[in-house]
Write a protein that holds these residues in place. Structure first.
Motif, PDB file in Angstrom:
ATOM      1  N   PRO A 375     -45.569 117.153  76.861  1.00  0.00           N
ATOM      2  CA  PRO A 375     -46.488 116.323  77.665  1.00  0.00           C
ATOM      3  C   PRO A 375     -45.972 114.907  77.891  1.00  0.00           C
ATOM      4  O   PRO A 375     -46.167 114.337  78.972  1.00  0.00           O
ATOM      5  CB  PRO A 375     -47.782 116.324  76.845  1.00  0.00           C
ATOM      6  N   TYR A 376     -45.300 114.329  76.894  1.00  0.00           N
ATOM      7  CA  TYR A 376     -44.797 112.971  77.057  1.00  0.00           C
ATOM      8  C   TYR A 376     -43.599 112.919  77.999  1.00  0.00           C
ATOM      9  O   TYR A 376     -43.442 111.965  78.765  1.00  0.00           O
ATOM     10  CB  TYR A 376     -44.435 112.374  75.692  1.00  0.00           C
ATOM     11  N   LEU A 377     -42.744 113.935  77.961  1.00  0.00           N
ATOM     12  CA  LEU A 377     -41.636 113.985  78.910  1.00  0.00           C
ATOM     13  C   LEU A 377     -42.157 114.109  80.335  1.00  0.00           C
ATOM     14  O   LEU A 377     -41.658 113.443  81.256  1.00  0.00           O
ATOM     15  CB  LEU A 377     -40.711 115.164  78.575  1.00  0.00           C
ATOM     16  N   LEU A 378     -43.176 114.961  80.541  1.00  0.00           N
ATOM     17  CA  LEU A 378     -43.763 115.122  81.861  1.00  0.00           C
ATOM     18  C   LEU A 378     -44.513 113.867  82.301  1.00  0.00           C
ATOM     19  O   LEU A 378     -44.698 113.641  83.502  1.00  0.00           O
ATOM     20  CB  LEU A 378     -44.715 116.323  81.869  1.00  0.00           C
ATOM     21  N   THR A 379     -44.949 113.066  81.346  1.00  0.00           N
ATOM     22  CA  THR A 379     -45.653 111.822  81.666  1.00  0.00           C
ATOM     23  C   THR A 379     -44.698 110.690  82.019  1.00  0.00           C
ATOM     24  O   THR A 379     -44.938 109.929  82.957  1.00  0.00           O
ATOM     25  CB  THR A 379     -46.533 111.393  80.475  1.00  0.00           C
ATOM     26  N   LEU A 380     -43.586 110.585  81.301  1.00  0.00           N
ATOM     27  CA  LEU A 380     -42.707 109.422  81.423  1.00  0.00           C
ATOM     28  C   LEU A 380     -41.599 109.573  82.459  1.00  0.00           C
ATOM     29  O   LEU A 380     -41.252 108.609  83.152  1.00  0.00           O
ATOM     30  CB  LEU A 380     -42.080 109.114  80.059  1.00  0.00           C
ATOM     31  N   LEU A 381     -41.024 110.768  82.598  1.00  0.00           N
ATOM     32  CA  LEU A 381     -39.844 110.929  83.449  1.00  0.00           C
ATOM     33  C   LEU A 381     -40.134 110.819  84.957  1.00  0.00           C
ATOM     34  O   LEU A 381     -39.420 110.095  85.667  1.00  0.00           O
ATOM     35  CB  LEU A 381     -39.149 112.256  83.134  1.00  0.00           C
ATOM     36  N   PRO A 382     -41.160 111.529  85.512  1.00  0.00           N
ATOM     37  CA  PRO A 382     -41.377 111.430  86.974  1.00  0.00           C
ATOM     38  C   PRO A 382     -41.628 110.011  87.466  1.00  0.00           C
ATOM     39  O   PRO A 382     -41.010 109.600  88.470  1.00  0.00           O
ATOM     40  CB  PRO A 382     -42.583 112.349  87.203  1.00  0.00           C
ATOM     41  N   PRO A 383     -42.485 109.202  86.826  1.00  0.00           N
ATOM     42  CA  PRO A 383     -42.655 107.825  87.304  1.00  0.00           C
ATOM     43  C   PRO A 383     -41.360 107.014  87.234  1.00  0.00           C
ATOM     44  O   PRO A 383     -41.094 106.183  88.113  1.00  0.00           O
ATOM     45  CB  PRO A 383     -43.718 107.242  86.372  1.00  0.00           C
TER      46      PRO A 383
END
Length: 468
Positions: A375-383
């Motif tokens: 969840p944190y990778l999906l939260t941080l990488l796209p932005p």
């Protein structure tokens, strides 16, 4: 015995049928069908709901248990207030003078107070539905996915998911883009290094930090915001013209509503508050009202200083960004504005990362109570990637998020979920309504958001036609 229970909410059972150590399975709402709302009893509301002649029952228990130390960690009300205040004071405050200059300070002050009251009501509605869902599922860490499925069914979940993801990714992109500009100007390093450094530093705090550490960091940042803000007001208000504060153009007020409403967004952390404060709605209510009152005061003072300091700005639409004009006219203001902007973005970034990561964990059906890297990778990488592709995306991201995301997800949806929960024939919610007014209040909340959305759509369509 209560401290050994590893779930947030115990089921409604007779004492003789279960021991305190018996594990309680978490109930899962199946996707694709709307589940009938069921009645349950929560600890602080059991006496109000339980019939006097009913058999003795074990009350539900909300508790935060540190699974590493097996110690009870009750949430801090002060930390909750700082979390709400820090999440609210974000990039939106930087854009307020630009969208209110045509309306003037008096009009924008009325608009700010109205938007604050509106967003407080929607936040309390989210809290009410969230605690009811915690009771129903027997677990904390409940996100808008479970709340929407429980109250609005599959269509509600899909719309909520799209709106939620759109808002959070748009704002996180704006935060990373603006913070990387500030770091690059200060340290002289490339934008990609600045954006990566910011994402790793604040994302790492969210992932590795405990509730206490995150609360302490938020408290430190909020104190820094107040300090830099006070310095900015003292320095910039030397040329304040009080007569400029009385100018008003109420016809220009509607165009500022999306950005002002966006500036008061904090509802994404309400599920986190409800879990951290163990379902205590009195504390949640205090955290929401006090936590948003601080940004309201900041917004009013900020807008008054900017519009009242620059001659001829109030009532004019010729200046695209009054803040940039103030920075260019006063060399001392520049560094203070950069510090205030960075701190404000940092606190809001933490709140949005926590909210989005919890949302994605619930969407992916991951166990609650422990951090997962996905969840944190999906939260941080796209932005991070999107901000590097278009560094000038800041104002566009704010505008679209405020109009088509915030007013749908945090305007229409809280009232719709509460309406379904309160007035469905199949439901009997355990938590008494904490927002008065019944159907009239809920209708006003939904109708107001829809009116602004429709007017903005019409305006955008007319602008597109004018281009052709």
């Amino acid at each position: 015995m209560a401290s050994l229970i590893s779930v947030h909410c115990c089921p409604l059972l007779r004492p003789s049928s279960i021991s305190a150590r018996t594990p309680v399975p978490r109930r899962v709402i199946r996707r694709g069908t709307r589940r009938p709302l069921r009645r349950c009893l929560c600890s602080q509301y059991a006496d109000e709901r339980q019939p006097p002649d009913s058999p003795p029952q074990l009350e539900r228990l909300f508790s935060n248990l540190n699974q590493a130390t097996m110690e009870h960690e009750p949430g801090s009300l002060t930390s909750a207030i700082f979390l709400v205040a820090g999440t609210t004071v974000g990039a939106g405050i930087l854009a307020i003078p630009a969208v209110t200059q045509e309306a003037g300070f008096l009009t924008s002050a009325v608009t700010c107070i109205s938007c604050w009251l509106y967003m407080v009501v929607t936040g309390l509605l989210v809290a009410e539905v969230n605690v009811n869902t915690m009771c129903e599922l027997g677990s904390g860490g409940v996100s808008l996915v479970s709340m929407a499925m429980r109250t609005l069914g599959t269509f509600g979940v899909r719309t909520a998911c799209l709106s939620y993801l759109f808002i959070h990714y748009a704002l996180l992109v704006a935060y990373v883009a603006r913070s990387s500009d500030i770091i690059t100007d200060t340290l002289g390093i490339p934008l990609w290094e600045s954006a990566t450094l910011f994402s790793l530093a604040f994302g790492g705090i969210c992932y590795f930090g405990s509730q206490r550490l995150i609360g302490a960091v938020n408290g430190f940042l909020v104190v820094g915001i107040l300090t830099s803000f006070t310095s900015l007001v003292v320095v910039a208000s030397g040329n304040l013209q009080w007569s400029s504060l009385l100018e008003a153009n109420f016809a220009a007020a509607p165009q500022s509503i999306p950005i002002i409403a966006l500036s008061f967004v904090y509802q994404n952390v309400v599920p986190v508050l409800c879990t951290n404060l163990e379902g205590d709605l009195s504390k949640v209510r205090t955290a929401i009202i006090a936590g948003t009152a601080i940004p309201l005061a900041l917004f009013l003072v900020w807008d008054g200083v900017i519009l009242g300091t620059l001659p001829g700005i109030a009532g004019s639409s010729t200046v695209s960004d009054p803040l940039e004009l103030l920075r260019s006219s006063n060399g001392i203001v520049g560094p203070i504005v950069e510090a205030f902007s960075f701190l404000a973005i940092g606190t809001s970034y933490i709140g949005f990362v926590l909210g989005l990561s919890d949302f994605l964990a619930d969407l992916l059906k991951l166990p609650s109570g422990q951090n997962k890297p996905l969840p944190y990778l999906l939260t941080l990488l796209p932005p991070l990637l999107l901000s590097l592709l278009d560094p000038e995306i800041f104002f566009n991201a704010l505008d679209f998020a405020g109009t088509y995301g915030v007013l749908v997800l945090f305007g229409v949806f809280p009232a719709a979920m509460s309406w379904s929960e309160r007035y469905s024939d199949e439901s009997e919610a355990p938590v008494p309504p904490i927002v008065p007014g019944g159907k009239l209040t809920l209708s006003v909340v939904m109708g107001g958001a829809l009116l602004v959305i429709v007017s903005e759509v019409i305006k955008d369509v007319m602008q597109l036609q004018g281009l052709h």
